[in-house]
Write a protein that holds these residues in place. Sequence first.
Motif, PDB file in Angstrom:
ATOM      1  N   GLY A  61      19.026   3.295  10.665  1.00  0.00           N
ATOM      2  CA  GLY A  61      18.399   2.249  11.447  1.00  0.00           C
ATOM      3  C   GLY A  61      18.282   0.928  10.717  1.00  0.00           C
ATOM      4  O   GLY A  61      18.227   0.868   9.485  1.00  0.00           O
ATOM      5  N   MET A  62      18.212  -0.140  11.488  1.00  0.00           N
ATOM      6  CA  MET A  62      17.991  -1.474  10.938  1.00  0.00           C
ATOM      7  C   MET A  62      16.572  -1.608  10.398  1.00  0.00           C
ATOM      8  O   MET A  62      16.344  -2.325   9.416  1.00  0.00           O
ATOM      9  N   VAL A  63      15.617  -0.907  11.018  1.00  0.00           N
ATOM     10  CA  VAL A  63      14.199  -1.027  10.670  1.00  0.00           C
ATOM     11  C   VAL A  63      13.745   0.172   9.857  1.00  0.00           C
ATOM     12  O   VAL A  63      14.042   1.317  10.200  1.00  0.00           O
ATOM     13  N   GLN A  64      13.031  -0.108   8.770  1.00  0.00           N
ATOM     14  CA  GLN A  64      12.345   0.918   7.984  1.00  0.00           C
ATOM     15  C   GLN A  64      10.902   0.433   7.835  1.00  0.00           C
ATOM     16  O   GLN A  64      10.590  -0.351   6.944  1.00  0.00           O
ATOM     17  N   LEU A  65      10.037   0.866   8.737  1.00  0.00           N
ATOM     18  CA  LEU A  65       8.660   0.371   8.826  1.00  0.00           C
ATOM     19  C   LEU A  65       7.756   1.258   7.979  1.00  0.00           C
ATOM     20  O   LEU A  65       7.511   2.414   8.318  1.00  0.00           O
ATOM     21  N   SER A  66       7.249   0.693   6.878  1.00  0.00           N
ATOM     22  CA  SER A  66       6.618   1.544   5.872  1.00  0.00           C
ATOM     23  C   SER A  66       5.507   0.798   5.151  1.00  0.00           C
ATOM     24  O   SER A  66       5.553  -0.441   5.031  1.00  0.00           O
ATOM     25  N   PRO A  67       4.505   1.518   4.644  1.00  0.00           N
ATOM     26  CA  PRO A  67       3.410   0.867   3.925  1.00  0.00           C
ATOM     27  C   PRO A  67       3.836   0.355   2.554  1.00  0.00           C
ATOM     28  O   PRO A  67       4.743   0.903   1.927  1.00  0.00           O
ATOM     29  N   ASP A  68       3.163  -0.701   2.119  1.00  0.00           N
ATOM     30  CA  ASP A  68       3.376  -1.279   0.794  1.00  0.00           C
ATOM     31  C   ASP A  68       2.069  -1.211   0.015  1.00  0.00           C
ATOM     32  O   ASP A  68       1.019  -1.623   0.521  1.00  0.00           O
ATOM     33  N   THR A  69       2.145  -0.712  -1.204  1.00  0.00           N
ATOM     34  CA  THR A  69       0.972  -0.697  -2.076  1.00  0.00           C
ATOM     35  C   THR A  69       1.110  -1.667  -3.241  1.00  0.00           C
ATOM     36  O   THR A  69       0.171  -1.860  -3.997  1.00  0.00           O
ATOM     37  N   GLN A  70       2.293  -2.254  -3.400  1.00  0.00           N
ATOM     38  CA  GLN A  70       2.518  -3.197  -4.489  1.00  0.00           C
ATOM     39  C   GLN A  70       3.669  -4.114  -4.095  1.00  0.00           C
ATOM     40  O   GLN A  70       4.465  -3.798  -3.205  1.00  0.00           O
ATOM     41  N   LEU A  71       3.773  -5.250  -4.756  1.00  0.00           N
ATOM     42  CA  LEU A  71       4.831  -6.205  -4.491  1.00  0.00           C
ATOM     43  C   LEU A  71       5.547  -6.534  -5.789  1.00  0.00           C
ATOM     44  O   LEU A  71       4.992  -6.417  -6.883  1.00  0.00           O
ATOM     45  N   LYS A  72       6.796  -6.943  -5.639  1.00  0.00           N
ATOM     46  CA  LYS A  72       7.641  -7.324  -6.773  1.00  0.00           C
ATOM     47  C   LYS A  72       7.820  -6.157  -7.748  1.00  0.00           C
ATOM     48  O   LYS A  72       7.846  -6.343  -8.964  1.00  0.00           O
ATOM     49  N   LYS A  73       7.935  -4.962  -7.198  1.00  0.00           N
ATOM     50  CA  LYS A  73       8.214  -3.766  -7.992  1.00  0.00           C
ATOM     51  C   LYS A  73       9.389  -3.031  -7.354  1.00  0.00           C
ATOM     52  O   LYS A  73       9.735  -3.258  -6.197  1.00  0.00           O
ATOM     53  N   TYR A  74       9.994  -2.100  -8.115  1.00  0.00           N
ATOM     54  CA  TYR A  74      11.143  -1.369  -7.584  1.00  0.00           C
ATOM     55  C   TYR A  74      10.814  -0.752  -6.236  1.00  0.00           C
ATOM     56  O   TYR A  74      11.516  -0.946  -5.259  1.00  0.00           O
ATOM     57  N   ALA A  75       9.764   0.032  -6.209  1.00  0.00           N
ATOM     58  CA  ALA A  75       9.330   0.639  -4.951  1.00  0.00           C
ATOM     59  C   ALA A  75       8.080  -0.081  -4.488  1.00  0.00           C
ATOM     60  O   ALA A  75       7.135  -0.252  -5.246  1.00  0.00           O
ATOM     61  N   SER A  76       8.063  -0.497  -3.233  1.00  0.00           N
ATOM     62  CA  SER A  76       6.879  -1.201  -2.753  1.00  0.00           C
ATOM     63  C   SER A  76       5.751  -0.235  -2.411  1.00  0.00           C
ATOM     64  O   SER A  76       4.626  -0.671  -2.155  1.00  0.00           O
ATOM     65  N   TYR A  77       6.052   1.078  -2.433  1.00  0.00           N
ATOM     66  CA  TYR A  77       5.013   2.090  -2.229  1.00  0.00           C
ATOM     67  C   TYR A  77       5.024   3.026  -3.427  1.00  0.00           C
ATOM     68  O   TYR A  77       6.042   3.646  -3.737  1.00  0.00           O
ATOM     69  N   ASP A  78       3.893   3.121  -4.109  1.00  0.00           N
ATOM     70  CA  ASP A  78       3.750   4.002  -5.262  1.00  0.00           C
ATOM     71  C   ASP A  78       2.657   5.015  -4.947  1.00  0.00           C
ATOM     72  O   ASP A  78       1.505   4.645  -4.703  1.00  0.00           O
TER      73      ASP A  78
END
Length: 777
Positions: A61-78
């Motif tokens: 899919g074009m969309v991957q709607l997911s929570p973020d717990t951090q920014l400017k990191k490899y994974a935005s969810y840790d």
Amino acid sequence: MMRTRTRVLATLLAGATTMALATPARAAGPRFADDPTTLVDTSIGNNGDGTTFPGATTPFGMVQLSPDTQLKKYASYDYAQDTTLGFSHTHLSGVGCQTMGNFRFMPTTGAVTSSDPAQYGAKFSHANETRQPGYYGVKLDNGIEAELTATQRTGQHRYTFPGKTSENVLIEVGESNGYTYAGDVHVVGDDTVEGWLQGGNFCWETQKERYKVFFSAKFDRKFTSFGTWTDNKLTPNQRDAELGSQRTGAWLTFGSDKSQVGASVGLSYTSIDGARLNRGAEQPKSFDKARKAAHDTWRDELNRMRVAGGTTADQRTYYSALYRSLLHPSVGSDVDGSYRGFDDKVHRSRDTYYQMFSLWDTYRSQNQLVALLHPDKAADMTKSILKVYQDGGWVPRWALAGGETNVMSGDPVTPWVVDNYRRGILDDKTARQLFDALWRNANEVPADQSIFRGRDGNPTYVKNGWIGYQDLPGYTYGDTRQAGSATLEYALADCALSTMASGLGYRDKAATLSARCGNFAKLWDTSVDSHGFTGFPRTRAADGTGVGDPDPAQSTGFHEGTPWQYQWLAQQDTAKLFGLMGGPAQAEKRLDTFFDMPLLLTDPAKAAADSWVHGAYDYHNNFAFNPNNEPDLHAPWMYSWTGAPWKTSAVLRAARTLFTDTPYGMPGNDDLGTISSWLVFGMTGVFEAQPGSGTYLLSTPMFEKVEIRPAGGRKIEIEAPGASAAKLQYTKDVQVGHRTYDRSWISHADLLRAGKIRFTLSDTPTAWGTKTAPPAM
């Protein structure tokens, strides 16, 4: 000699220790799961190593709607963190650099006083998360419940508020998980917000690529007030804002007369009009219907390669890996066929246009899985590569939306394309156009390198057969800094392309390319000794002299690996490679050292945990197998050429212990499904170890039943009664249909028409598959 060796090894292995995993399945016999989505945990790999995401998406899919717990990191969810900053609409699964995380929505209550996500972020507990394919839900500690689902091009939000206070939705447009360079936001009427951004600079390789993405969000309730912000300045009642030095966005406030707020968010890479079009075309009748449709799509998708038998942990690990294998490449075209090309112009395509091509990774495993299960989609993906060439002038290496990142080394697009050609899924015109693009890429260098770096090692490679090492900074010198490993990658790519040239009737070009198949040998340094073995590949300067520390456990000129790990990247011509090593028997001894076979045969889990390389980014200064990274993923199957395919099965069962059904259950970056696809193939007993060959090698399955249902094709059944991942097992004999099959490989065409493949297993090593070696490319 083979029989004698097998008898001796059988005696040594009589008391081998087995691996203890989870509780075995019930004795009534293996059954396929009624709903394999219940066996998927999208939290697997949500740590600093796997860098996967837990949110809602559909296959490719074009969309991957997911929570973020951090920014400017490899994974935005840790998984280790406990504060949600919001829910953004674009993510890449398992990449090793910060990127995407575009258009972040966050529900809040009370007065809006800050645009800083560190201020409005909300605490949560994993116990209050619900993660399913196509759905993500969380009850935040402040009482707000957020639910997410997706269609192919839209994200669907439903927020339930605790009541008795104002209800807000904050929309961050300018600040993403990756770099953003431009963007703005517009509040339209009393129920819609739209905007766009420009991002890029993935992995900081050339710092030149850019992409544009647009959104149109329509809410199911009218907001009572609104405002926008630029950086930290909030302006009530202002409808438009532009990106400042850090952020831009909008907030919407709803009355407290109802507890729920829903939003439908269309995405597009062409325009806001395209995002609006996609939203309207895919608008579900309700959130719950969208959730059910996403679930049903994933259920059908996972049933394309379903398994029976093993433990619950085995099945959870397997189906979660299969799920991650089918997330990318991502749809890039709008519902009307419009897409943004590599010339930054909007074009129209009759076929679905795909983007997000992590080719250095996916050409080794994930491409083959997609082509097996979805030849129709694989054909469109391959045509998309042709469109990149037609629009931008060159083929990509690592394409992020409409930009070439030039990340990684070598020439991965060539075996990626050739694999799909060898599977017969390309029409003749497309195949010939792609060959012309790949031939140019294999022999020239882009004159204007403002977008594409291309094979920058070609000037010395085409002349000498190796890339001359240069430790120079800057855009032009990517492969020359990785000259050792890039030479090996070029040789494999050229060899693959020679088979395509031959198939298309280009005899002279086929001969030119075939002569490069053995270029890996031009790096061989017979003066180097390591761990009792003589001769290893070594990086060379343009004049042929060796470069850097000669120790093959060091890494000068080898990208994310060492000569010990890269020595096996010559699988296109194992006879020549093994000749350099002193013959197949000596090559097998090297493999045994590489995998620590003596320990592995007595305690597989200990060998994997203690002897192999660990740490997602622990690439260098090692001589052992690295299951966390791509360059030697095919190495376990090299035993098929040494006359000991039973050892492949032993290595794969040891590797299985590194994958668990927990958030920390991946040993390294998944790299858009590469490691997951490798695990899927390893557990089911088929794998293409020579990318570009269209030939699978067989190993002992870890499930009693595997059923493969290629789109538009015939069902393939694999049976292995008594198969278990929890102990060392080997193949005693194989039947394909009604005939005995004693080869350790099978062509893609033969696999598709096999109907049924039945393995008979043994607890001790056997001589099955040793009469003839798999063919060279």
